[in-house]
Write a protein that holds these residues in place. Structure first.
Motif, PDB file in Angstrom:
ATOM      1  N   VAL A 155       0.822  -1.207   0.000  1.00 56.55           N
ATOM      2  CA  VAL A 155       0.000   0.000   0.000  1.00 56.55           C
ATOM      3  C   VAL A 155       0.859   1.262   0.000  1.00 56.55           C
ATOM      4  CG1 VAL A 155      -1.675   1.333   1.335  1.00 56.55           C
ATOM      5  CG2 VAL A 155      -1.994  -1.121   1.047  1.00 56.55           C
ATOM      6  N   GLY A 181      -4.945  -2.376   3.041  1.00 56.23           N
ATOM      7  CA  GLY A 181      -4.364  -3.384   2.160  1.00 56.23           C
ATOM      8  C   GLY A 181      -5.063  -4.725   2.246  1.00 56.23           C
ATOM      9  N   THR A 196      -9.203  -3.505   0.921  1.00 53.66           N
ATOM     10  CA  THR A 196      -9.481  -2.666  -0.249  1.00 53.66           C
ATOM     11  C   THR A 196      -8.365  -2.749  -1.286  1.00 53.66           C
ATOM     12  OG1 THR A 196     -10.762  -1.102   1.105  1.00 53.66           O
ATOM     13  CG2 THR A 196     -10.016  -0.327  -1.048  1.00 53.66           C
ATOM     14  N   CYS A 197      -7.175  -2.365  -0.900  1.00 54.38           N
ATOM     15  CA  CYS A 197      -6.046  -2.360  -1.837  1.00 54.38           C
ATOM     16  C   CYS A 197      -5.344  -3.718  -1.788  1.00 54.38           C
ATOM     17  CB  CYS A 197      -5.080  -1.233  -1.485  1.00 54.38           C
ATOM     18  SG  CYS A 197      -3.874  -0.883  -2.794  1.00 54.38           S
ATOM     19  N   THR A 198      -6.077  -4.752  -2.164  1.00 58.31           N
ATOM     20  CA  THR A 198      -5.580  -6.115  -2.070  1.00 58.31           C
ATOM     21  C   THR A 198      -4.491  -6.378  -3.115  1.00 58.31           C
ATOM     22  OG1 THR A 198      -7.393  -6.829  -3.488  1.00 58.31           O
ATOM     23  CG2 THR A 198      -7.719  -7.002  -1.105  1.00 58.31           C
ATOM     24  N   PRO A 234      -7.052  -4.988  -6.496  1.00 56.83           N
ATOM     25  CA  PRO A 234      -7.458  -3.867  -5.641  1.00 56.83           C
ATOM     26  C   PRO A 234      -8.803  -3.292  -6.065  1.00 56.83           C
ATOM     27  CG  PRO A 234      -5.736  -3.198  -7.165  1.00 56.83           C
ATOM     28  CD  PRO A 234      -5.830  -4.689  -7.267  1.00 56.83           C
ATOM     29  N   CYS A 289     -10.296  -0.412  -6.576  1.00 59.60           N
ATOM     30  CA  CYS A 289     -10.115   1.027  -6.782  1.00 59.60           C
ATOM     31  C   CYS A 289     -11.454   1.762  -6.833  1.00 59.60           C
ATOM     32  CB  CYS A 289      -9.326   1.279  -8.059  1.00 59.60           C
ATOM     33  SG  CYS A 289      -7.634   0.633  -8.022  1.00 59.60           S
ATOM     34  N   CYS A 295     -12.608   2.550  -3.330  1.00 61.03           N
ATOM     35  CA  CYS A 295     -11.562   3.105  -2.466  1.00 61.03           C
ATOM     36  C   CYS A 295     -11.796   4.593  -2.191  1.00 61.03           C
ATOM     37  CB  CYS A 295     -10.198   2.910  -3.125  1.00 61.03           C
ATOM     38  SG  CYS A 295      -8.829   3.643  -2.220  1.00 61.03           S
TER      39      CYS A 295
END
Length: 223
Positions: free
Chosen positions: A156, A195, A198-200, A204, A206, A209
């Motif tokens: 992230v 992370g 959301t921001c996997t 992710p 997006c 987000c």
């Protein structure tokens, strides 16, 4: 590190953008905390030590039963390595972790009167407790505004352009330089949780987000 390529951006990032990133994260997660179950410093140290290369969910399943019978250094030492193994056999590297947990329990009991030392030097001297584990413990207990750089934080931080270093230790140093002081105590949790959910790594989210418009990686990550 797995998932989409890690982007490299210029450092340091724009201060106003960084401020806004953490302002928004604070708005949706005002009181972030570890997802590991613990009741006190000892059970926290054990849980974090067990969580290396394992999910919090798997650790919680194991420690729910373990801490019911061994939630102090003395009880853990009495359980012994072979007695501990069945409780944590579902967790990766369980034999080495069992050895470390018993060893750290002995040290806490014999050298610290059964009380977990809450300073970095003594914590890191415990078997199985490296810098990252100590940082998680010190941060969670509100003792030090530490940032433990695991795979989530590393990923992230790079995607958001908060850091561009190649190693976790250097990313940690960069984050301490750019995260506003008011947000420093909770930055570790915000970055991990962002992370994780959301921001996997591989896909992710997006579109969902809250800081996507502030993220220099949005186009690259969504591709």
């Amino acid at each position: 590190m797995t998932g989409a390529p890690i982007p490299i951006f210029a450092f340091p990032p724009d201060e106003d953008r960084v401020e806004e990133i953490f302002t928004r994260l604070a708005r949706v997660m005002p009181e972030p905390k570890t997802e590991l179950n613990f009741a006190d410093p000892f059970t926290l140290v054990v849980a974090v030590a067990l969580s290396a290369q394992a999910t919090d969910v798997s650790v919680n399943k194991a420690t729910d039963k373990l801490f019911a019978v061994a939630d102090t250094p003395a009880k853990m030492l009495a359980l012994g390595e072979e007695g501990l193994v069945p409780f944590i056999a579902s967790i990766g590297l369980y034999r080495n972790k069992a050895k470390n947990v018993i060893a750290l329990s002995r040290i806490v009991l014999e050298q610290h009167g059964g009380v977990v030392p809450l300073n970095r030097a003594d914590l890191q001297a415990l078997p199985g407790v490296g810098r990252k584990t100590a940082s998680v413990v010190l941060n969670e207990l509100g003792i030090e505004p530490a940032i433990a750089v695991d795979t989530h934080v590393f990923r992230v931080s790079h995607r958001l352009g908060l850091a561009n270093a190649a190693t976790p230790d250097k990313v940690e140093d960069q984050l301490h330089r750019v995260v506003p002081e008011a947000f420093l105590h909770k930055a570790h949790h915000w970055l991990i949780l962002h992370g994780r959910y959301t921001c996997t790594a591989r896909k992710p989210n997006c579109a969902g987000c809250i800081i996507s418009d502030l993220c220099p990686s949005r186009g690259l990550m969504a591709a």
